[in-house]
Write a protein that holds these residues in place. Structure first.
Motif, PDB file in Angstrom:
ATOM      1  N   MET A   1       0.858  -1.181   0.000  1.00  0.00           N
ATOM      2  CA  MET A   1       0.000   0.000   0.000  1.00  0.00           C
ATOM      3  C   MET A   1       0.898   1.236   0.000  1.00  0.00           C
ATOM      4  N   PHE A   2       0.529   2.239  -0.809  1.00  0.00           N
ATOM      5  CA  PHE A   2       1.354   3.431  -0.984  1.00  0.00           C
ATOM      6  C   PHE A   2       0.579   4.700  -0.640  1.00  0.00           C
ATOM      7  N   ASN A   3       1.308   5.653  -0.072  1.00  0.00           N
ATOM      8  CA  ASN A   3       0.787   7.004   0.138  1.00  0.00           C
ATOM      9  C   ASN A   3       1.880   7.957  -0.330  1.00  0.00           C
ATOM     10  N   ARG A   4       1.762   8.451  -1.566  1.00  0.00           N
ATOM     11  CA  ARG A   4       2.784   9.330  -2.144  1.00  0.00           C
ATOM     12  C   ARG A   4       2.094  10.543  -2.761  1.00  0.00           C
ATOM     13  N   GLU A   5       2.170  11.650  -2.039  1.00  0.00           N
ATOM     14  CA  GLU A   5       1.567  12.890  -2.504  1.00  0.00           C
ATOM     15  C   GLU A   5       2.629  13.982  -2.573  1.00  0.00           C
ATOM     16  N   GLN A   6       2.484  14.900  -3.504  1.00  0.00           N
ATOM     17  CA  GLN A   6       3.432  15.989  -3.646  1.00  0.00           C
ATOM     18  C   GLN A   6       3.495  16.822  -2.364  1.00  0.00           C
ATOM     19  N   GLY A   7       4.703  17.096  -1.914  1.00  0.00           N
ATOM     20  CA  GLY A   7       4.892  17.926  -0.743  1.00  0.00           C
ATOM     21  C   GLY A   7       4.644  17.237   0.583  1.00  0.00           C
TER      22      GLY A   7
ATOM     23  N   ALA B   1       4.964   7.236   2.325  1.00  0.00           N
ATOM     24  CA  ALA B   1       4.794   6.085   3.207  1.00  0.00           C
ATOM     25  C   ALA B   1       4.336   4.906   2.370  1.00  0.00           C
ATOM     26  N   GLN B   2       4.830   3.747   2.689  1.00  0.00           N
ATOM     27  CA  GLN B   2       4.341   2.520   2.074  1.00  0.00           C
ATOM     28  C   GLN B   2       4.560   1.373   3.040  1.00  0.00           C
ATOM     29  N   ALA B   3       3.708   0.377   2.935  1.00  0.00           N
ATOM     30  CA  ALA B   3       3.812  -0.790   3.806  1.00  0.00           C
ATOM     31  C   ALA B   3       3.232  -1.982   3.066  1.00  0.00           C
ATOM     32  N   GLY B   4       3.781  -3.150   3.355  1.00  0.00           N
ATOM     33  CA  GLY B   4       3.315  -4.355   2.686  1.00  0.00           C
ATOM     34  C   GLY B   4       3.306  -5.544   3.611  1.00  0.00           C
TER      35      GLY B   4
ATOM     36  N   TYR C   1      -6.406  -6.709   6.911  1.00  0.00           N
ATOM     37  CA  TYR C   1      -4.985  -6.430   7.042  1.00  0.00           C
ATOM     38  C   TYR C   1      -4.809  -4.924   7.153  1.00  0.00           C
ATOM     39  N   ALA C   2      -4.003  -4.475   8.115  1.00  0.00           N
ATOM     40  CA  ALA C   2      -3.826  -3.040   8.346  1.00  0.00           C
ATOM     41  C   ALA C   2      -2.379  -2.643   8.055  1.00  0.00           C
ATOM     42  N   PHE C   3      -2.223  -1.527   7.335  1.00  0.00           N
ATOM     43  CA  PHE C   3      -0.902  -1.071   6.881  1.00  0.00           C
ATOM     44  C   PHE C   3      -0.660   0.372   7.326  1.00  0.00           C
ATOM     45  N   ALA C   4       0.502   0.601   7.919  1.00  0.00           N
ATOM     46  CA  ALA C   4       0.847   1.932   8.426  1.00  0.00           C
ATOM     47  C   ALA C   4       1.354   2.792   7.276  1.00  0.00           C
ATOM     48  N   VAL C   5       0.528   3.713   6.815  1.00  0.00           N
ATOM     49  CA  VAL C   5       0.900   4.599   5.704  1.00  0.00           C
ATOM     50  C   VAL C   5       0.593   6.056   6.049  1.00  0.00           C
ATOM     51  N   GLY C   6       0.712   6.376   7.335  1.00  0.00           N
ATOM     52  CA  GLY C   6       0.493   7.754   7.749  1.00  0.00           C
ATOM     53  C   GLY C   6       1.559   8.673   7.169  1.00  0.00           C
ATOM     54  N   SER C   7       1.203   9.927   6.950  1.00  0.00           N
ATOM     55  CA  SER C   7       2.103  10.870   6.324  1.00  0.00           C
ATOM     56  C   SER C   7       2.025  12.215   7.029  1.00  0.00           C
ATOM     57  N   GLY C   8       2.771  13.171   6.517  1.00  0.00           N
ATOM     58  CA  GLY C   8       2.778  14.531   7.043  1.00  0.00           C
ATOM     59  C   GLY C   8       3.508  15.422   6.063  1.00  0.00           C
ATOM     60  N   ALA C   9       3.562  16.701   6.371  1.00  0.00           N
ATOM     61  CA  ALA C   9       4.222  17.654   5.473  1.00  0.00           C
ATOM     62  C   ALA C   9       5.705  17.335   5.355  1.00  0.00           C
ATOM     63  N   ASP C  10       6.243  17.431   4.142  1.00  0.00           N
ATOM     64  CA  ASP C  10       7.661  17.200   3.887  1.00  0.00           C
ATOM     65  C   ASP C  10       8.339  18.552   3.706  1.00  0.00           C
ATOM     66  N   ILE C  11       9.050  19.004   4.733  1.00  0.00           N
ATOM     67  CA  ILE C  11       9.635  20.347   4.695  1.00  0.00           C
ATOM     68  C   ILE C  11      10.797  20.447   3.711  1.00  0.00           C
TER      69      ILE C  11
END
Length: 529
Positions: free
Chosen positions: A178-184, A188-191, A206-216
């Motif tokens: 599972m992927f979380n890839r957003e601009q800025g 996060a990804q987990a499998g 099945y639960a996957f940790a793909v939390g994100s936050g601002a990328d400074i």
């Protein structure tokens, strides 16, 4: 609205007009949900357990006189998060499947054979409402039907005729990311490799940790990298950067009487260098000169992915070319590439960006490369010398200790006005002490201090307020200097028209802020009529 967990919030109807949350189609043996109707919110959905409980109540009460008891009951509970649809029953359509939360299922035909499996996949961590999560379970990027957090079913097996041979469908139970890839935002990804389950043998939750936050570290918008928005960087300096994947298999130290395959890479125990074979074979002879044929059974050539760090050679399979730009710019380039649906490999292979492994991470201001899931190391080429101390590399052999370059110290020489205004002004840097006797400043054999490239520290002032030189703190052994120790230096400057002779001392410590000031007195007596 909210996620439905109470079966009392669901309703069926006698004929399917689409006016209720559920329709039980006994003729087709299908359960149809109507997201966006009544209590069933299209985004929040309904738990599989609530649907199961609702069907039990319908079968016992039969409020619409469908004679439900005359039909097999559709669902068999295995656990709270895993059910089977049996006797030929199934969900009606994709909209129905997309509305089911917190549960996976197996579908069995009237013969009891499995025809499909769907696993429930959930995101964990802070996921923004605008984040488009997606997954790859062997068929490339597939977006979830909603943005924000997910709690949705993914098909992991298809066997339409239920014969156990998946040639008419697919079996994707062994791979999931599972992927979380957003601009800025931080990627996060987990499998499955991050869970205790190594496969999706059971279609549960099945639960996957793909939390994100601002990328400074991301300050450039996509259009500042790719002006025409076609997925290919076309703005300098990003347009000159590249990612090259080098196919290989690291086999460690060369050994005789060993079978090697094409693209295997070995290290010579004689010279410490790395070599690759394009054809393979069974080794014989020795490794004293692998590229020269000392192995009489396998032909070897120098491996293009090796890099010398300090005095040791390390193997890498991914090369990031920074094009003489900052680490922050390289990071922006790489993160942009890892969101593209195009081939990002500048080499001969094909690597689709948005499902490729992550390559870089910042820890503070230090940029770390990330060893790939297949054990391949990642190296950075053509970075700015000033960034040398901010790089940590994970090579093929990485386990716990990242590779760092010998420390590069910086010496800044600051010039006063009289030298700066003198077109003939020059400067030189010598060792004050800490070297072999007779090699210090003040002796005819005194050498100039070399920078980290081996060039002597000297030059014309040419109106500059300062000059900077890098110094191989851990490796410089000029004139008997002990590497890894502070170097005391004497800096000399002189001009003609405005700058008198000046000398100052300083220390090059393990730092990038070492400074020596050359402030010359105003020349009032020089004349050359």
């Amino acid at each position: 609205m909210a996620l439905i967990i109470d079966p009392d919030l669901l309703n069926d109807e006698a004929t399917n007009t689409g006016a209720t949350e559920v329709f039980i189609d006994t003729a087709a043996k299908r359960i149809e949900l109507h997201p966006g109707v009544g209590n069933l919110d299209a985004t929040d959905g309904v738990t599989e357990k609530a649907v199961y409980s609702f069907l039990k109540e319908e079968w016992t009460g039969d409020p619409h006189n469908k004679n439900l008891a005359a039909f097999p009951f559709p669902m068999v509970p295995i656990t709270d998060e895993y059910y089977e649809l049996v006797e030929g029953w199934d969900w009606a359509d994709t909209a129905t499947r997309n509305a089911i939360r917190s549960g996976g299922w197996t579908v069995r035909n009237t013969a009891g054979n499995v025809t499909a499996m769907y696993a429930n996949t959930q995101s964990l961590g802070s996921v923004a409402s605008t984040d488009q999560l997606y997954y790859d379970n062997g068929a490339g990027r597939t977006d979830y039907p909603v943005t924000g957090p997910v709690n949705h079913a993914v098909q992991i097996l298809s066997d339409p005729n239920g014969d156990g041979n998946f040639s008419d469908g697919f079996d994707r139970r062994l791979s999931f990311e599972m992927f979380n890839r957003e601009q800025g935002r931080l990627f996060a990804q987990a499998g499955l490799g991050d869970l205790s389950d190594t496969t999706m043998a059971n279609p549960k939750a099945y639960a996957f940790a793909v939390g994100s936050g601002a990328d400074i570290k991301i300050t450039t918008p996509d259009t500042g990298i790719d002006a025409d928005s076609n997925g290919v960087p076309d703005v300098a300096p990003y347009s000159s950067m590249s990612i090259t994947y080098i196919p290989h298999q690291n086999r460690g130290t060369w050994a005789t009487a060993t079978t090697y395959n094409a693209n295997d890479v070995v290290q010579s125990s004689t010279d410490g260098r790395w070599y690759i074979t394009t054809a393979g074979g069974t080794s014989a002879g020795d490794d004293t000169n692998l590229a020269g044929g000392s192995d009489t059974g396998v032909t070897w050539a120098s491996f293009s992915g090796e890099r010398q760090i300090g005095s040791t050679w390390y193997p890498f399979g991914v090369v990031l070319d920074a094009a003489n730009s900052s680490l922050e710019q390289l990071y922006e380039f790489v993160q942009f590439q890892l969101r593209q649906s195009l081939d990002i490999d500048a080499g001969t292979g094909t690597v689709i960006g948005n499902t490729a492994d992550p390559l870089l991470r910042f820890v503070g201001d230090t940029l770390q490369t990330i060893q790939q899931s297949d054990g391949t190391g990642v190296v950075i080429d053509n970075f700015l010398p000033a960034d040398t101390n901010r790089i940590e590399l994970e090579d093929d052999t990485f386990t716990t200790t990242r590779r760092t370059y010998p420390f590069v110290a910086t010496l800044t020489i600051q010039f006063g006005d009289n030298l700066r205004n003198d077109p003939s002004a020059e400067y030189w840097v010598y060792f004050t002490d800490g070297v072999t006797a007779g090699q210090e400043w003040g002796n005819p054999g005194a050498p100039l201090v070399n920078d980290d490239t081996g060039a002597p520290m000297t030059g014309m002032v040419l109106g500059s307020s300062q000059a900077q030189h890098t110094f191989d703190y851990d490796g410089n052994s000029q004139a008997g200097r002990t590497p890894g120790t502070d170097a005391n230096v004497t800096v000399v400057g002189i001009g003609l028209a405005t700058g008198q002779y000046v000398r100052a001392t300083g220390t090059i410590a393990r730092s990038t802020t070492n400074t020596v000031s050359l402030v010359a007195a105003l020349e009032r007596n020089y004349a050359n009529p």
